[in-house]
Write a protein that holds these residues in place. Structure first.
Motif, short mmCIF file in Angstrom:
data_model
loop_
_atom_site.label_atom_id
_atom_site.label_comp_id
_atom_site.label_asym_id
_atom_site.label_seq_id
_atom_site.Cartn_x
_atom_site.Cartn_y
_atom_site.Cartn_z
N TYR A 77 0.83 -1.21 0.00
CA TYR A 77 0.00 0.00 0.00
C TYR A 77 0.87 1.26 0.00
CZ TYR A 77 -3.40 3.52 1.34
OH TYR A 77 -4.17 4.65 1.37
N VAL B 23 -2.50 1.74 -3.17
CA VAL B 23 -3.72 0.95 -3.39
C VAL B 23 -3.62 -0.30 -2.52
CG1 VAL B 23 -2.73 -0.26 -5.38
CG2 VAL B 23 -5.21 -0.13 -5.12
N LEU B 24 -4.75 -0.72 -1.97
CA LEU B 24 -4.75 -1.90 -1.12
C LEU B 24 -4.53 -3.15 -1.95
CD1 LEU B 24 -7.80 -1.04 1.19
CD2 LEU B 24 -5.38 -0.98 1.82
N GLU C 2 -5.62 -6.13 -1.43
CA GLU C 2 -6.85 -6.90 -1.64
C GLU C 2 -7.71 -6.31 -2.76
OE1 GLU C 2 -7.39 -4.70 2.41
OE2 GLU C 2 -5.78 -5.68 1.26
N HIS C 3 -7.64 -4.99 -2.96
CA HIS C 3 -8.40 -4.38 -4.05
C HIS C 3 -7.82 -4.78 -5.40
CE1 HIS C 3 -10.09 -0.88 -1.37
NE2 HIS C 3 -10.54 -2.08 -1.04
N ALA D 256 -8.68 -8.44 -6.05
CA ALA D 256 -10.08 -8.53 -6.46
C ALA D 256 -10.27 -8.11 -7.91
CB ALA D 256 -10.95 -7.67 -5.54
N LYS D 257 -9.50 -7.13 -8.35
CA LYS D 257 -9.62 -6.64 -9.72
C LYS D 257 -8.97 -7.58 -10.73
CE LYS D 257 -8.32 -2.70 -12.66
NZ LYS D 257 -7.60 -1.41 -12.71
N LEU E 103 -8.71 -13.78 -1.39
CA LEU E 103 -9.19 -12.72 -0.51
C LEU E 103 -9.45 -13.24 0.90
CD1 LEU E 103 -11.61 -10.76 -2.87
CD2 LEU E 103 -9.33 -10.07 -2.11
N GLN F 155 -10.00 -11.04 4.21
CA GLN F 155 -11.20 -10.31 3.79
C GLN F 155 -12.42 -11.19 3.94
OE1 GLN F 155 -10.88 -6.90 2.87
NE2 GLN F 155 -8.96 -7.50 3.84
#
Length: 308
Positions: free
Chosen positions: A277, A282-283, A285-286, A289-290, A301, A306
């Motif tokens: 991060y 940016v995280l 996990e984000h 997920a993307k 995740l 998460q």
């Protein structure tokens, strides 16, 4: 710091029975597999494996291989193995793929001496020949790394750091010829002593040795040397870069992403995520997920802590 969220108490027998039900019927209940296995630590996962075999006279790992596919299957398979056995598999895959030095180097340098010895033993048990035998055709540096058993104390010899900083400097400059002295230094010294040597190199030459390798080194030895130094010097930053490289490629490198998340979820994945991060704003996990999808995404995740 781990990202894995696991219960303090669980029933291996109940987990085994729930998993068995997930395999029955017209289709596999992948979500149940994620909920159970994605929230169990290494000891709990091994208890589930034993309970499943005792109750159903069936190997849970083989059943999972037959029930799920693709990147999801690969991630679950590597997660459910004991760590030493998992690393043995990762090393073997890297060797078969040819010249994948990063995996061998990180196993040999980031694990403790006892953990590395356990991987070597698991490798022999699984493949009936030694890890050092299989890396011999790659680079002598790798042979030295996988067979080392380092001192793990905090003692530092400043004079030795000075001398060996120059040895490494000569190895960086040397484009042809012998690297034996550099191999000796990197495979016999404690991590604490090596970090002191790397710091002394920076003081003497005004730049880090890893940056110098990026500037000047392009042959196989120097690429392996670069990975070795980075993983010893700061393995958290090393893994952050491994994840970043896996994601920023044209098409995500699922193997590398899976390897880092699965192998570090019970150790220091939270720290790796924090560095990610800070470096990328940016995280992690984000991004995961993307860049991933389906049950594979859900599983990664879950290991990242998460919840749905």
């Amino acid at each position: 710091m781990a990202t894995l969220i696991a219960p303090s108490n669980h029933s291996p027998q109940e987990d085994a029975e729930v998993l068995k039900k997930a395999f029955e019927g017209w289709g596999t209940d992948e979500n149940t597999i994620i909920v159970i296995l994605g929230h169990r630590n290494v000891h709990q996962r091994q208890q589930i494996r034993r309970a499943y075999e005792e109750i159903f006279q069936e190997d849970l790992v083989k059943r999972l291989e037959s029930e799920i596919k693709g990147d999801f299957e690969k991630a679950v398979y590597r997660w459910i193995l004991e760590p030493a056995d998992r690393d043995a598999v990762l090393a073997n895959v890297a060797i078969k793929n040819g010249k994948n030095y990063n995996v061998i180097v990180e196993i040999a340098t980031i694990l403790s001496p006892e953990e590395l010895f356990a991987v070597r033993r698991a490798y022999i048990n699984r493949y009936k020949h030694s890890l050092e035998e299989d890396v011999k055709g790659m680079l002598m540096l790798l042979v030295g790394l996988v067979t080392s058993f380092r001192y793990v104390g905090d003692e530092i010899n400043p004079k030795l750091a000075q001398t060996e900083a120059e040895i490494l400097h000569d190895a960086v400059k040397e484009k042809k010829g012998s690297y034996e002295e550099a191999i000796r230094v990197l495979t016999t010294r404690s991590k604490t002593q090596l970090i002191a040597t790397f710091n002394r190199y920076r003081e003497i030459h005004g730049t880090s040795i890893s940056k110098k390798l990026v500037d000047e080194g392009s042959d196989e030895f120097q690429r392996a040397l670069y990975t070795t130094i980075r993983s010893i010097n700061d393995h958290i930053k090393y893994y952050e870069k491994a994840v970043r490289n896996a994601i920023k490629k044209l098409g995500t490198d699922e193997d590398a992403l899976t390897r880092v998340i699965v192998s570090r979820a019970e150790k220091d994945l939270k720290l790796i995520s924090e560095v990610y991060y800070k470096r990328n704003s940016v995280l992690l996990e984000h991004v995961v997920a993307k860049e991933t999808s389906g049950d594979y995404k859900k599983f990664l995740l879950t290991l990242l802590g998460q919840e749905d």
